[in-house]
Design a protein around this motif. Sequence first.
Motif, PDB file in Angstrom:
ATOM      1  N   ALA A 143      -6.742 -10.582   2.625  1.00  0.00           N
ATOM      2  CA  ALA A 143      -7.752 -10.117   1.674  1.00  0.00           C
ATOM      3  C   ALA A 143      -8.928 -11.088   1.624  1.00  0.00           C
ATOM      4  O   ALA A 143     -10.100 -10.670   1.617  1.00  0.00           O
ATOM      5  N   ALA A 144      -8.643 -12.385   1.596  1.00  0.00           N
ATOM      6  CA  ALA A 144      -9.706 -13.386   1.575  1.00  0.00           C
ATOM      7  C   ALA A 144     -10.511 -13.362   2.874  1.00  0.00           C
ATOM      8  O   ALA A 144     -11.736 -13.516   2.864  1.00  0.00           O
ATOM      9  N   GLN A 145      -9.830 -13.138   3.981  1.00  0.00           N
ATOM     10  CA  GLN A 145     -10.485 -13.116   5.291  1.00  0.00           C
ATOM     11  C   GLN A 145     -11.534 -12.004   5.379  1.00  0.00           C
ATOM     12  O   GLN A 145     -12.583 -12.186   6.010  1.00  0.00           O
ATOM     13  N   TYR A 146     -11.252 -10.865   4.750  1.00  0.00           N
ATOM     14  CA  TYR A 146     -12.139  -9.710   4.895  1.00  0.00           C
ATOM     15  C   TYR A 146     -13.034  -9.478   3.673  1.00  0.00           C
ATOM     16  O   TYR A 146     -13.753  -8.487   3.624  1.00  0.00           O
ATOM     17  N   SER A 147     -13.030 -10.373   2.717  1.00  0.00           N
ATOM     18  CA  SER A 147     -13.934 -10.280   1.578  1.00  0.00           C
ATOM     19  C   SER A 147     -15.250 -10.983   1.880  1.00  0.00           C
ATOM     20  O   SER A 147     -15.278 -12.006   2.565  1.00  0.00           O
ATOM     21  N   ASP A 148     -16.342 -10.429   1.368  1.00  0.00           N
ATOM     22  CA  ASP A 148     -17.646 -11.068   1.507  1.00  0.00           C
ATOM     23  C   ASP A 148     -18.519 -10.662   0.323  1.00  0.00           C
ATOM     24  O   ASP A 148     -18.027 -10.101  -0.661  1.00  0.00           O
ATOM     25  N   ASP A 149     -19.810 -10.933   0.407  1.00  0.00           N
ATOM     26  CA  ASP A 149     -20.702 -10.646  -0.717  1.00  0.00           C
ATOM     27  C   ASP A 149     -20.864  -9.159  -0.978  1.00  0.00           C
ATOM     28  O   ASP A 149     -21.252  -8.754  -2.079  1.00  0.00           O
ATOM     29  N   GLU A 150     -20.579  -8.325   0.021  1.00  0.00           N
ATOM     30  CA  GLU A 150     -20.740  -6.876  -0.140  1.00  0.00           C
ATOM     31  C   GLU A 150     -19.460  -6.176  -0.566  1.00  0.00           C
ATOM     32  O   GLU A 150     -19.515  -5.125  -1.226  1.00  0.00           O
ATOM     33  N   LEU A 151     -18.315  -6.724  -0.185  1.00  0.00           N
ATOM     34  CA  LEU A 151     -17.042  -6.054  -0.443  1.00  0.00           C
ATOM     35  C   LEU A 151     -15.987  -7.070  -0.872  1.00  0.00           C
ATOM     36  O   LEU A 151     -15.763  -8.071  -0.182  1.00  0.00           O
ATOM     37  N   THR A 152     -15.344  -6.808  -1.988  1.00  0.00           N
ATOM     38  CA  THR A 152     -14.238  -7.629  -2.459  1.00  0.00           C
ATOM     39  C   THR A 152     -12.929  -6.931  -2.119  1.00  0.00           C
ATOM     40  O   THR A 152     -12.737  -5.767  -2.471  1.00  0.00           O
ATOM     41  N   VAL A 153     -12.048  -7.629  -1.422  1.00  0.00           N
ATOM     42  CA  VAL A 153     -10.721  -7.098  -1.126  1.00  0.00           C
ATOM     43  C   VAL A 153      -9.727  -7.788  -2.046  1.00  0.00           C
ATOM     44  O   VAL A 153      -9.580  -9.006  -2.019  1.00  0.00           O
ATOM     45  N   VAL A 154      -9.073  -7.004  -2.873  1.00  0.00           N
ATOM     46  CA  VAL A 154      -8.137  -7.519  -3.868  1.00  0.00           C
ATOM     47  C   VAL A 154      -6.713  -7.382  -3.337  1.00  0.00           C
ATOM     48  O   VAL A 154      -6.291  -6.280  -2.978  1.00  0.00           O
ATOM     49  N   PRO A 155      -5.946  -8.467  -3.273  1.00  0.00           N
ATOM     50  CA  PRO A 155      -4.558  -8.375  -2.807  1.00  0.00           C
ATOM     51  C   PRO A 155      -3.652  -7.748  -3.854  1.00  0.00           C
ATOM     52  O   PRO A 155      -3.816  -7.981  -5.055  1.00  0.00           O
ATOM     53  N   ALA A 156      -2.714  -6.937  -3.409  1.00  0.00           N
ATOM     54  CA  ALA A 156      -1.775  -6.282  -4.321  1.00  0.00           C
ATOM     55  C   ALA A 156      -0.495  -5.964  -3.565  1.00  0.00           C
ATOM     56  O   ALA A 156      -0.422  -6.118  -2.344  1.00  0.00           O
ATOM     57  N   ARG A 157       0.509  -5.521  -4.297  1.00  0.00           N
ATOM     58  CA  ARG A 157       1.782  -5.127  -3.684  1.00  0.00           C
ATOM     59  C   ARG A 157       2.208  -3.770  -4.219  1.00  0.00           C
ATOM     60  O   ARG A 157       2.259  -3.565  -5.432  1.00  0.00           O
ATOM     61  N   GLU A 158       2.496  -2.827  -3.325  1.00  0.00           N
ATOM     62  CA  GLU A 158       3.182  -1.610  -3.735  1.00  0.00           C
ATOM     63  C   GLU A 158       4.672  -1.900  -3.610  1.00  0.00           C
ATOM     64  O   GLU A 158       5.224  -1.914  -2.516  1.00  0.00           O
ATOM     65  N   LEU A 159       5.293  -2.165  -4.733  1.00  0.00           N
ATOM     66  CA  LEU A 159       6.679  -2.621  -4.751  1.00  0.00           C
ATOM     67  C   LEU A 159       7.636  -1.447  -4.629  1.00  0.00           C
ATOM     68  O   LEU A 159       7.488  -0.431  -5.302  1.00  0.00           O
ATOM     69  N   PHE A 160       8.631  -1.592  -3.768  1.00  0.00           N
ATOM     70  CA  PHE A 160       9.711  -0.627  -3.640  1.00  0.00           C
ATOM     71  C   PHE A 160      10.826  -1.062  -4.583  1.00  0.00           C
ATOM     72  O   PHE A 160      11.480  -2.083  -4.357  1.00  0.00           O
ATOM     73  N   THR A 161      11.058  -0.332  -5.649  1.00  0.00           N
ATOM     74  CA  THR A 161      12.154  -0.663  -6.548  1.00  0.00           C
ATOM     75  C   THR A 161      13.332   0.262  -6.268  1.00  0.00           C
ATOM     76  O   THR A 161      13.158   1.361  -5.740  1.00  0.00           O
ATOM     77  N   GLY A 162      14.523  -0.182  -6.612  1.00  0.00           N
ATOM     78  CA  GLY A 162      15.712   0.630  -6.368  1.00  0.00           C
ATOM     79  C   GLY A 162      16.155   0.560  -4.917  1.00  0.00           C
ATOM     80  O   GLY A 162      15.696  -0.279  -4.141  1.00  0.00           O
ATOM     81  N   ASN A 163      17.082   1.459  -4.548  1.00  0.00           N
ATOM     82  CA  ASN A 163      17.595   1.469  -3.177  1.00  0.00           C
ATOM     83  C   ASN A 163      16.830   2.487  -2.336  1.00  0.00           C
ATOM     84  O   ASN A 163      15.943   3.186  -2.809  1.00  0.00           O
ATOM     85  N   TRP A 164      17.194   2.591  -1.054  1.00  0.00           N
ATOM     86  CA  TRP A 164      16.464   3.477  -0.150  1.00  0.00           C
ATOM     87  C   TRP A 164      16.575   4.938  -0.578  1.00  0.00           C
ATOM     88  O   TRP A 164      15.654   5.725  -0.384  1.00  0.00           O
ATOM     89  N   GLN A 165      17.700   5.320  -1.148  1.00  0.00           N
ATOM     90  CA  GLN A 165      17.904   6.718  -1.513  1.00  0.00           C
ATOM     91  C   GLN A 165      17.143   7.098  -2.793  1.00  0.00           C
ATOM     92  O   GLN A 165      16.720   8.238  -2.943  1.00  0.00           O
ATOM     93  N   GLN A 166      16.947   6.158  -3.697  1.00  0.00           N
ATOM     94  CA  GLN A 166      16.281   6.442  -4.974  1.00  0.00           C
ATOM     95  C   GLN A 166      15.227   5.382  -5.269  1.00  0.00           C
ATOM     96  O   GLN A 166      15.193   4.801  -6.348  1.00  0.00           O
ATOM     97  N   ARG A 167      14.366   5.154  -4.313  1.00  0.00           N
ATOM     98  CA  ARG A 167      13.358   4.122  -4.490  1.00  0.00           C
ATOM     99  C   ARG A 167      12.196   4.653  -5.324  1.00  0.00           C
ATOM    100  O   ARG A 167      11.867   5.833  -5.288  1.00  0.00           O
ATOM    101  N   ARG A 168      11.607   3.761  -6.095  1.00  0.00           N
ATOM    102  CA  ARG A 168      10.469   4.078  -6.934  1.00  0.00           C
ATOM    103  C   ARG A 168       9.351   3.083  -6.630  1.00  0.00           C
ATOM    104  O   ARG A 168       9.597   1.886  -6.586  1.00  0.00           O
ATOM    105  N   HIS A 169       8.150   3.582  -6.424  1.00  0.00           N
ATOM    106  CA  HIS A 169       7.026   2.722  -6.085  1.00  0.00           C
ATOM    107  C   HIS A 169       6.249   2.324  -7.331  1.00  0.00           C
ATOM    108  O   HIS A 169       5.969   3.163  -8.188  1.00  0.00           O
ATOM    109  N   VAL A 170       5.885   1.057  -7.409  1.00  0.00           N
ATOM    110  CA  VAL A 170       5.039   0.540  -8.481  1.00  0.00           C
ATOM    111  C   VAL A 170       3.954  -0.306  -7.830  1.00  0.00           C
ATOM    112  O   VAL A 170       4.259  -1.218  -7.057  1.00  0.00           O
TER     113      VAL A 170
END
Length: 244
Positions: free
Chosen positions: A38-65
């Motif tokens: 994110a820092a590598q591709y941010s500049d004065d024109e575009l801000t890249v904000v780091p985030a995580r789409e977290l996988f909660t639960g197991n593979w069969q019943q996973r929930r994204h946050v």
Amino acid sequence: MHVKVLDERVVERAKARGLDVLVYAPHFTRLPEIESRAAQYSDDELTVVPARELFTGNWQQRRHVLAVGLSDPVPDFLTLEGTMEELKRQDAAALVPHPGFLNVSLTREEIRAHRDRIDAVEVYNPKHWPHHNRRAKALASDFGIEPFTSSYAHVRGTVGEAWVEFDRDIDDGAALVRALRAEAPRRVFHRDGLAHRLRCGVEFCHLGYENSWSKVDRLLLQGTEPTHPNHVAYGGRFDDVKVY
């Protein structure tokens, strides 16, 4: 808010579409690596904000946050309750992407249970069919939660197909988190027409890759995920709330 891909072509496309901020949240990638890119591709024109789409639960019943504003790494495969408590501890913004979509999203009951910790609900996603978007809008309205949208770009061409306009300048990740946590007024937009529908179709078809060869590669060929709670990087901090 948000994209899965990030390179020079993505940045060029975002700027051409008039975007000021991209939220970058790739799957199964540890926070320090996301922050570095994110820092590598941010500049004065575009801000890249780091985030995580977290996988909660197991593979069969996973929930994204979608977690924006993390100060410490959080692994996947924790209980939903454990994940939400950790986001509360870090005072990060907790967003619900693609609610009620397939088996990877928070349900109405789960949104109700965690209403006080949810800062926004996604009401438009290019991977959705029209009835998914209608249901998502209804969920946000029923619980009185502010909306957001994203291109959810897994392919470069989808960048800039959907966006959020806030009532204030967003100069960095902290400003975005403050706007989300404060339920700042915003407007949600997406493109329309045949070209947009075709791009949405491409994004939906990408699900086939994600849930076939890509999943086999992750589960059987690559060994322990870098975001698995057993990974040495997490030092056993989440042993009491992990599902694997």
